[in-house]
Design an enzyme around this catalytic site. Structure first.
Site, mmCIF file in Angstrom:
data_model
loop_
_atom_site.group_PDB
_atom_site.id
_atom_site.type_symbol
_atom_site.label_atom_id
_atom_site.label_comp_id
_atom_site.label_asym_id
_atom_site.label_seq_id
_atom_site.Cartn_x
_atom_site.Cartn_y
_atom_site.Cartn_z
ATOM 1 N N ASN A 7 57.018 74.403 36.793
ATOM 2 C CA ASN A 7 57.231 73.039 36.312
ATOM 3 C C ASN A 7 57.864 73.147 34.924
ATOM 4 O OD1 ASN A 7 57.081 70.424 35.424
ATOM 5 N ND2 ASN A 7 54.889 70.173 35.781
ATOM 6 N N ARG A 90 59.154 71.990 40.566
ATOM 7 C CA ARG A 90 58.895 70.553 40.506
ATOM 8 C C ARG A 90 60.129 69.839 39.942
ATOM 9 N NH1 ARG A 90 56.034 66.951 36.021
ATOM 10 N NH2 ARG A 90 56.147 65.030 37.198
ATOM 11 N N HIS A 180 55.173 60.436 40.742
ATOM 12 C CA HIS A 180 53.886 61.087 41.071
ATOM 13 C C HIS A 180 53.676 61.234 42.581
ATOM 14 C CE1 HIS A 180 52.831 58.677 37.270
ATOM 15 N NE2 HIS A 180 52.951 59.927 36.884
ATOM 16 N N HIS A 208 47.097 56.674 40.629
ATOM 17 C CA HIS A 208 47.294 57.848 39.773
ATOM 18 C C HIS A 208 47.380 57.324 38.350
ATOM 19 C CE1 HIS A 208 49.077 61.870 38.695
ATOM 20 N NE2 HIS A 208 49.460 61.127 37.659
ATOM 21 N N GLY A 212 51.234 58.739 32.294
ATOM 22 C CA GLY A 212 52.069 57.882 33.135
ATOM 23 C C GLY A 212 51.190 57.453 34.297
ATOM 24 N N ARG A 241 54.199 53.403 27.382
ATOM 25 C CA ARG A 241 55.240 52.650 28.106
ATOM 26 C C ARG A 241 54.759 51.231 28.406
ATOM 27 N NH1 ARG A 241 56.033 57.146 32.715
ATOM 28 N NH2 ARG A 241 55.235 58.759 31.351
ATOM 29 N N ASP A 283 45.844 57.463 23.827
ATOM 30 C CA ASP A 283 44.822 58.250 24.525
ATOM 31 C C ASP A 283 43.605 57.380 24.829
ATOM 32 O OD1 ASP A 283 42.552 60.103 24.965
ATOM 33 O OD2 ASP A 283 44.082 61.617 24.545
ATOM 34 N N PHE A 284 43.213 57.369 26.105
ATOM 35 C CA PHE A 284 42.120 56.471 26.518
ATOM 36 C C PHE A 284 40.778 56.859 25.909
ATOM 37 C CE2 PHE A 284 43.423 53.299 29.814
ATOM 38 C CZ PHE A 284 44.787 53.425 29.576
ATOM 39 N N GLY A 331 44.170 62.036 34.813
ATOM 40 C CA GLY A 331 43.321 62.057 33.608
ATOM 41 C C GLY A 331 42.406 60.856 33.457
ATOM 42 N N GLY A 333 42.044 58.213 35.775
ATOM 43 C CA GLY A 333 41.409 57.917 37.058
ATOM 44 C C GLY A 333 40.192 58.790 37.320
ATOM 45 N N GLU A 334 40.267 60.057 36.869
ATOM 46 C CA GLU A 334 39.160 60.981 37.127
ATOM 47 C C GLU A 334 38.072 60.912 36.063
ATOM 48 O OE1 GLU A 334 40.754 65.000 37.822
ATOM 49 O OE2 GLU A 334 42.456 64.057 38.828
ATOM 50 N N ASN A 335 38.433 60.458 34.858
ATOM 51 C CA ASN A 335 37.499 60.614 33.727
ATOM 52 C C ASN A 335 37.065 59.349 33.007
ATOM 53 O OD1 ASN A 335 37.379 63.618 33.500
ATOM 54 N ND2 ASN A 335 39.588 63.347 33.304
ATOM 55 N N GLU A 386 48.769 68.694 42.061
ATOM 56 C CA GLU A 386 50.197 68.611 42.377
ATOM 57 C C GLU A 386 50.795 69.991 42.666
ATOM 58 O OE1 GLU A 386 51.922 65.099 39.821
ATOM 59 O OE2 GLU A 386 50.148 65.883 38.849
#
Ligand code: ADP
Length: 398
Positions: A7, A90, A180, A208, A212, A241, A283-284, A331, A333-335, A386
């Site tokens: 990648n 990729r 994605h 996802h 992004g 964005r 950053d969330f 990132g 979605g999982e955390n 991925e």
């Protein structure tokens, strides 16, 4: 069979060497600051890590270093380069030139370079540089291009077209391509496996959510719609964005701020999203910390993100005529439980019974069910992978 997944970014190159018999990651790592002072390769293999601080003026030197690391006495996992059966690269954007994973030939590389760069000017030139570098260093090894957009190539015209002059779409290829795709493909297949169903039996919305973010409608294993557009600027607001915005507002903003058209697009890509709304961070984790301290704009940014994602879930349930499963990945979605709760709260009317206790549990890297046993619509958290999709597609092509 061993597949090297590459990648390449403009100044970076991440890799994984995957054994396709077991799908185990034998080695992985990344080069940073290629072409810049202070370049470094951090490589893992054999359960150990090694840092190589070496000058990497270009991607060719970087890939040579990676191959040396794969042979290294301490962290090496192969004895000879012949053990690498193929390389999967990729690639972010395919336009309408490639619909699926494609073997690299001189013709293919020419099309990639001449036709697709303007579709992803930050990403595709870097990928092509990575392909050329690998071809120089491993001239006999087959290479495949695996596109982020391929999974979305099954979208029907009514979903991917914008309401512009049809002739202009035909002439310039201005339409929705999505992003994605490898992640949406992976988690939708994993969801079917987890639920003990065939992909063909399920209507899934995959979220996802990372720096992004994109949301896809996957009906019977095929993507039928997705939130990202011609470029990865569309859909929900993201780290920096803006997401979807009225095109007339862009012209208005550009005039007011004295920006050219391309500067205005850069502004929408880099200065907006939750970073712009909160005024704190993209950053969330920082947004959650701000929320705890009572920062109202951090709260607003989190609320907007969940609200916009929820609207796509509803829209896609309507588009598919039903919903069996919602998947969260990447990132955020999982955390980030607060986002998942914000998306799913209020969706009881389409059959979601959310389990707040299960949702609050920490990510342990496994697939987790965060809807109740009786929930008609299952809600799952699935870690994305991925690289594995890229390796599988490359192996299949061979
Ligand atoms: P991308 O791959 O698009 O750069 P990621 O999928 O890594 O992005 O997602 C990054 C986002 O995930 C950040 O906003 C980050 O705050 C959020 N996040 C929240 N918790 C974690 C965590 N424990 N690890 C990684 N990212 C996290």
């Amino acid at each position: 069979m061993k597949i090297l997944v590459v990648n390449a970014g403009s100044s970076s190159l991440k890799y994984q060497l995957i054994d396709m018999q077991t799908e185990a990651v034998l080695a992985k790592g990344g080069c940073e600051r290629i072409g810049i002072n202070g370049s470094v390769l951090k490589a893992k293999g054999n359960g150990k890590e090694k840092v190589y601080e070496k000058d990497m003026p270009n991607h060719k030197v970087a890939i040579e270093l990676v191959l040396n690391a794969l042979h290294d006495e301490g962290i090496g996992v192969i004895k000879s380069m012949d053990e690498i059966d193929a390389v999967g690269h990729r690639v972010v954007a395919s336009g309408e030139y490639f619909k699926k994973t494609t073997l690299v030939t001189p013709e293919v590389l020419k099309t990639l370079e001449e036709k697709t760069f303007e579709l992803a000017p930050l990403h595709n030139p870097a990928a092509a540089t990575g392909v050329r570098a690998c071809m120089e260093v491993m001239p006999k090894t087959p290479m495949a291009l695996v596109f982020d957009t391929s999974f979305h190539s099954t979208m029907p015209e009514k979903a991917y077209l914008y309401g512009i002059d049809y002739e202009d779409y035909k002439k310039y290829g201005v339409r929705k391509y999505g992003a994605h795709g490898t992640s949406h493909k992976f988690v939708s297949a994993e969801a079917a496996k987890y639920l003990g169903k065939k992909p063909g039996q399920l209507k899934i919305v995959t979220c996802h959510l990372g720096n992004g973010s994109s949301i896809s409608a996957v009906d019977g294993g095929k993507c039928v719609d997705t939130s990202m557009g011609f470029t990865p600027l569309a859909g929900v607001l993201m780290g920096t964005r803006s997401g979807d915005i009225d095109a007339s507002a862009v012209e208005f903003l550009a005039k007011k701020k004295g920006l050219s058209h391309s500067e205005a697009v850069t502004y929408l890509n880099k200065k907006c999203g939750v970073a712009g709304i909160s005024g704190v961070s993209s950053d969330f984790r920082d947004l959650e910390a701000g929320l705890e301290k009572g920062n109202e704009r951090c709260a607003l940014a989190l609320e907007m993100f969940s609200y916009q994602t929820k609207k796509f879930v509803g829209a896609y349930a309507a588009a598919m005529g039903g919903l069996d499963c919602i998947v969260f990945t990447a990132g955020i979605g999982e955390n980030t439980p607060i986002v998942r709760e914000g998306v799913c709260k209020g969706l009881e009317f389409i059959g979601v019974e959310f389990d707040s206790n299960a949702n609050a549990k920490k990510n342990d890297g496994s697939i987790r069910e965060i809807s109740t046993k009786n929930s008609k619509v299952k809600v799952l958290v699935i870690p994305t992978n991925e690289e594995l999709v890229i390796a599988r597609e490359t192996a299949e092509l061979l």
